[in-house]
Design an enzyme around this catalytic site. Structure first.
Site, PDB file in Angstrom:
ATOM      1  N   ARG A 199       8.708 -29.615  10.671  1.00 34.29           N
ATOM      2  CA  ARG A 199      10.062 -29.989  10.351  1.00 34.29           C
ATOM      3  C   ARG A 199       9.906 -30.518   8.884  1.00 34.29           C
ATOM      4  NH1 ARG A 199      13.886 -28.614  11.997  1.00 34.29           N
ATOM      5  NH2 ARG A 199      14.971 -30.789  11.925  1.00 34.29           N
ATOM      6  N   ASP A 213       2.611 -30.055  16.911  1.00 41.60           N
ATOM      7  CA  ASP A 213       2.883 -30.369  15.758  1.00 41.60           C
ATOM      8  C   ASP A 213       3.171 -31.932  15.480  1.00 41.60           C
ATOM      9  OD1 ASP A 213       5.025 -30.058  17.406  1.00 41.60           O
ATOM     10  OD2 ASP A 213       6.444 -30.153  15.569  1.00 41.60           O
ATOM     11  N   GLU A 214       2.966 -32.167  14.047  1.00 41.71           N
ATOM     12  CA  GLU A 214       3.322 -33.503  13.527  1.00 41.71           C
ATOM     13  C   GLU A 214       3.094 -34.747  14.570  1.00 41.71           C
ATOM     14  OE1 GLU A 214       7.427 -32.136  11.107  1.00 41.71           O
ATOM     15  OE2 GLU A 214       7.868 -32.868  13.396  1.00 41.71           O
ATOM     16  N   VAL A 215       1.990 -35.114  14.446  1.00 41.86           N
ATOM     17  CA  VAL A 215       1.240 -36.352  14.974  1.00 41.86           C
ATOM     18  C   VAL A 215       0.953 -36.994  13.980  1.00 41.86           C
ATOM     19  CG1 VAL A 215      -0.561 -37.322  16.755  1.00 41.86           C
ATOM     20  CG2 VAL A 215       0.143 -34.848  17.034  1.00 41.86           C
ATOM     21  N   HIS A 270       5.635 -35.740  19.684  1.00 46.23           N
ATOM     22  CA  HIS A 270       7.002 -35.445  19.781  1.00 46.23           C
ATOM     23  C   HIS A 270       7.223 -35.659  21.633  1.00 46.23           C
ATOM     24  CE1 HIS A 270       8.652 -33.849  16.259  1.00 46.23           C
ATOM     25  NE2 HIS A 270       7.445 -33.295  16.109  1.00 46.23           N
TER      26      HIS A 270
END
Lengths: 686, 686
Positions: A2, A316-318, A253
């Site tokens: 993102r 994604d995105e940790v 997420h």
């Protein structure tokens, strides 16, 4: 995936001859090979379809649906246009064998379509190719001077990429089943073949689990799909030649999982459904065996519910904060020699991959999952770009591109259209490596979409992406794309998509009036701010509780009016504007200059209009500037420097976003001022 | 009841004070009593509804649906606006007891609604009244300067008539379930409470019968509702406070029955599904016992499927030819002393009534069924008018009016609005007799409607009929009606009705172009011919196989633009037009005069446009005439007689239908020419 995307690849190659010939056809995606013939085939109430060769229930439904679409397109009643035996039918459909019960990646979608003045024949290996060919046929229908008709034509067609997807995030905002179904109809119309269903997020868990009922009981606000509904949607997609790939995003997420099952998380609870947007701390605990036990049971259940071979685990995105703060996790990392959180996530992914594989599925994940210890059959979905995709392909991994196809960034269609999975970093791959680039996916992240405006964010721009993924690589003519896109957009209306029809009702709500002409004059030339600017410049933080009823939620991602105006001004600048074009520039500027006076009456009556007052004033001022510049140009008089300086300052101010909107005519008026003040003098006018 | 209607009652009484006060409110139907208060109640995301007093599942669904509608109207997400306990709720809903499991005629629908700046309370005896009151609440929502709000107000409301219906003929053209559902939503929005489902016709039998499967197998072209779908629709209607009255038309209008069951008919078969429109010979055989045995079994089955107390047997338009030609029927008549076919039909009706009654239902039929030997509990539906209705009432029969409410006749809303069940012949009834006039029904006969255009034939005009049937008799101000109708029409958009949204796609098909501005300028000022003229002047006979894609199928029954123009010209004629109005008259005339030049480009490319060329030329010529007249008037110069004579001839020609369309600006231009030529001089202008 993102984060903010930075670079942009713009390519524009001349269209190949086949495509150029077919330019006046409103086909999108453009077929691989098109040859026009003389004459046309009339489409009247006696039109019929016959099935020769293999037939089955799916093929019959496909043909019935085609006739429904054709009747809708032409306004024929259901009694007209029948299925009859192939010997007498106008259009003969011939396929060799059935398509797979579960649609497979790479399954043959090719078809050939031959239309002459006496009849038409559509041939394909399987029903999948027939589906694609029938969509082409529908797009060929024209209202001619003597009735509806399709031109005589020969088409040989097949997709360039085998994975052509649309992802819809139903986690951040729940999107009801009927909205998804109409979007599947849209996907089928432009030959997309993968619906990637992003089903869990911090803001909601959207699929019923019989084994873990608290996932939706506590994590969905009651907004989720039952398993029966999921099966219904999958069957609906399958009938349209679309695979359904589920995504359950982990280990990050995942806040919505933890409300019912806090033992999965890496930090102490209790948890609540997240209402804000962004990247948050909660993550699954990779150090506990019970996490994998849970995921084994859960993935086992979902692997049965979703028949597709591919299973997306997000990844994604940790941000790692919960891992850093948890002593047991830190001890686990030390014990297993995991130095970084990335290592820990790789460990998690490896474990999850084994579970996915155990249940017979192939794992898909975002860029971050890629680590050499994962088996080569996984698929990487890249939000980072072709370089990242190419690196994976060189290591032997297959990949799909989503970089450049994020619909929520509010880019114009042309910008998406210019992004090619095999350009940039991927251009230098070997042929074998290129084979590993499976295709791409448009992504509809849903912070700012509701059932009311989601279609207008997906369509028609996704049709341009669909063309990029289906058509030959050299089909890149932007003008042709925009011309055909307009037709496709209106064709999608017939399928029940609301990207066009929802605009005026939303404006009427904003205006609290049925007379929205002044408001629409304004909204037609503004666009939402791009990329992630909406969040960056927000004065009030948006959450999942924020009504999406503002002007920014109603206006289109791309202003056709401003693009048209830019084309006119460019023609003027280039010395090839005719007198009609010149007059139109003036007419538009006058309309915009005078609009604020008309809009003022509405502004006092509706709170939803108040925020656009400054930008509406800008529109009037900028248009007035444009008119003055035109006057100088018409008189052949050089505008004074002082005037020009003043106007540039005004334009610079008008260029700034207001109410998170951009005034899209500014660059064109800038050109007029530059020309009138002699900074970029006009060439001789015709 | 398909014959030509002749007389028209026009009434216009000043609005009562309560109604006049509420005129700026966009309520339709106007409530019985309205009192405005000071201030308003804000509607924001924190808005909530609480149920006090009786509660049940139907009431809860009603409240949830209300919140869905309110969210759609305001653009709030599903997480906002909740149901909570009544002590804290913004809107408290209180009803005393549940409504009947099968909605009954005359069931209490009254409600009172009190809104102040702190909150609102809606009270009713049953859930039915709550449904009505919540629709009123939705219509009160405005976009104010500080947010969404409803005004502080007190409303006491109840219907004037207990039977307020909409009939849809699904026999001539099959109308799919989803189209019916959205129309039920529209009905609920304007407080109609009877859906009369005309289910069998010469052209199709539309309900599955388990006992007589050949009715649909052979008589429906596969276009019918399964019993499960029927139950689904009935439940949907019940949840919206709408009764579903089925009609199976007999003994005439019944060709579709005979294809599977020719033994029911009075003439030798074989039969085919009728494709033409009109009155046909086939009729059931009233002289055979097997007919009644069949009907006993059939009505028994349908009486179980349709829970409503009332059962409509049609009974209209038997031409008697099959009876005359059948010796056995003739012998039967002689044996039973039946002198005329009317007597024979009365015999049939008496037998059928006994069957209907045996299965626990009350019979309804069209005018023709009325004969003194039928029991007094039957209900007569009158297409003949109030005199016929009054005659029935005097004999003790209850009746409902459909005369004056035939939507297929393409009348303006004002003309329907002027028809009152208790005017004309019914005005002199005693109070007791008046009680027998139960209400009325708008009728959508379906020769020329498809799923695509049916909404535009039903809405918004049916809202005006709904007001006639709900509101006090003295609510008759036509200007107020039209003002409010425009808002109701747009509110119906939110419910998914397509009367507005289908217009432009149909025009785009006709034009085969996305640029439909010239076409729409034309179609905005034409209307379909009225009454049954479409059939009378057709050059090609229309059938159920005819595509409904012509200009006449797309244009609206009533031209708002022409009515607006007429208002402007009337203001000019009356000497009370301001300069803006005068300018608008001129602007419109210029637009129309120049339109043919713009339309010409389209005319060559589409066969669907060709037929309107002469009328488009008329529009230009008539507008040019209007402009010349305006010029004379502006110059204060009397137009020459010769010029005026010429123009009157031109106008007389332009008045004639072309392509079965009427040019609606002609009467207004006629007035301008009359004024300019001194035939009806203008009063002094302001």
């Amino acid at each position: 995936m993102r984060a903010i995307l930075v670079t942009l690849m713009v390519g524009s190659i001349l269209m190949a001859s086949a495509a150029a010939e077919a330019r006046q056809l409103n086909l999108m995606p453009m077929p691989a090979a098109v040859q026009m013939q003389a004459g046309q085939l009339v489409i009247d109430p006696a039109f019929s379809v016959g099935i020769s060769g293999h037939s089955d229930a799916q093929l019959q439904r496909t043909v019935e649906r085609f006739l429904d679409d054709l009747r809708r397109e032409t306004g024929m009643p259901p009694l007209d246009m029948k299925v009859m035996n192939a010997a007498q039918a106008t259009l003969v459909v011939h396929c060799e064998h059935e398509s797979n019960a579960v649609q497979e990646l790479g399954e043959d979608e090719s078809y050939s379509l031959e239309i002459n003045t006496a009849g038409a024949k559509l041939e394909a290996t399987t029903t999948l190719g027939i589906m694609r060919g029938l969509q082409t046929f529908l797009q060929l229908v024209q209202t001619a001077s003597n009735g509806f008709a399709v031109p005589a034509i020969t088409i040989q067609d097949k997709p360039r990429f085998q994975w052509r997807g649309l992802m819809i995030d139903v986690g951040r905002h729940f999107i009801p089943l009927d909205v998804l179904k109409r979007n599947l109809d849209g996907m089928a119309a432009v030959k997309l073949n993968v619906f990637h269903w992003h089903l869990s997020e911090n803001q909601g868990f959207r699929v019923e689990s019989k084994k873990f009922p608290k996932l939706t009981e506590m994590g969905s606000d009651g907004l989720y799909y039952t398993q029966e509904e999921v099966r219904d949607l999958i069957a609906y997609a399958h009938d349209r030649g679309i695979r359904v790939v589920p995504e359950f995003d982990m280990p990050g997420h995942s806040t919505a999982w933890f409300i019912g099952y806090p033992e999965l998380a890496s930090g102490p609870g209790p948890y609540q459904i997240e209402r804000k947007w962004g990247v948050f701390d909660p993550a699954m605990d990779p150090a506990q065996e019970r996490t994998y036990k849970f995921l084994d049971a859960f993935i086992g259940e979902m692997a049965k519910l979703f028949p597709d071979q591919y299973f997306h685990i997000g990844g994604d995105e940790v941000n790692g904060k919960q891992w850093d703060a948890n002593p047991q996790i830190q001890a686990f990392m030390r014990a297993h020699g995991l130095k970084t959180n990335r290592d820990l996530q790789a460990y998690f992914n490896t474990r999850v991959q084994k579970i996915v594989s155990k249940h017979g599925k192939t794992m898909v994940g975002w860029d971050e999952i890629l680590r050499p210890d994962l088996p080569k059959d996984i698929v990487v979905q890249s939000w980072r770009g072709q370089d990242s995709l190419a690196a994976a392909a060189r290591q032997g991994y297959r990949g799909i591109l989503s970089y450049g196809y994020y619909l929520d960034l509010m880019w114009p269609a042309s910008r998406h259209y210019a992004v090619d999975p095999l350009n940039d970093g991927a251009a230098n791959l070997t042929a074998e490596e290129k084979q590993r680039i499976l295709g791409g996916e448009a992504c509809m992240w849903s912070e700012y979409v509701s059932p009311e405006n989601i279609d207008s964010r997906i369509w028609p721009r996704t049709a341009a992406i669909a063309e990029r993924l289906w058509s030959p690589q050299d089909v890149t003519d932007v003008n042709s794309m925009y011309q055909r896109l307009e037709y496709v957009s209106r064709w999608l209306d017939w399928l029940g998509l609301t990207h066009n029809s929802s605009y005026e009702p939303m404006l009427r709500r904003i205006a609290d009036s049925n007379d929205i002409s002044a408001l629409q004059t304004f909204t037609d030339v503004v666009e939402p701010v791009k990329d992630y600017t909406r969040e960056e410049i927000a004065t009030v933080e948006a959450t999942s509780l924020s009504p999406l009823n503002r002007v920014i939620d109603a206006v289109r991602p791309e202003s056709d009016t401003a693009r048209h105006f830019a084309d006119l001004v460019d023609a003027l600048m280039g010395g090839h504007a005719d007198s009609k074009a010149k007059q139109e520039v003036r007419t538009l500027l006058i309309l915009w200059r005078d609009n604020q006076a008309n809009l003022q009456a509405l502004e006092t009556q509706s709170f939803l209009l108040r925020e656009i007052v400054p930008l509406s004033q800008d529109l009037s001022a900028v248009a007035a500037t444009g008119l003055q510049a035109l006057d100088y140009l018409d008189r052949g008089e050089r505008a004074p420097d002082a005037w020009a300086t003043q106007q540039f300052a005004l334009l610079a101010e008008a260029q700034k976003p207001k109410a998170q909107l951009l005034l899209m005519i500014v660059p064109s008026v800038q050109k007029l001022v530059e020309a009138s003040s002699g900074q970029k003098p006009l060439p001789p006018q015709k």
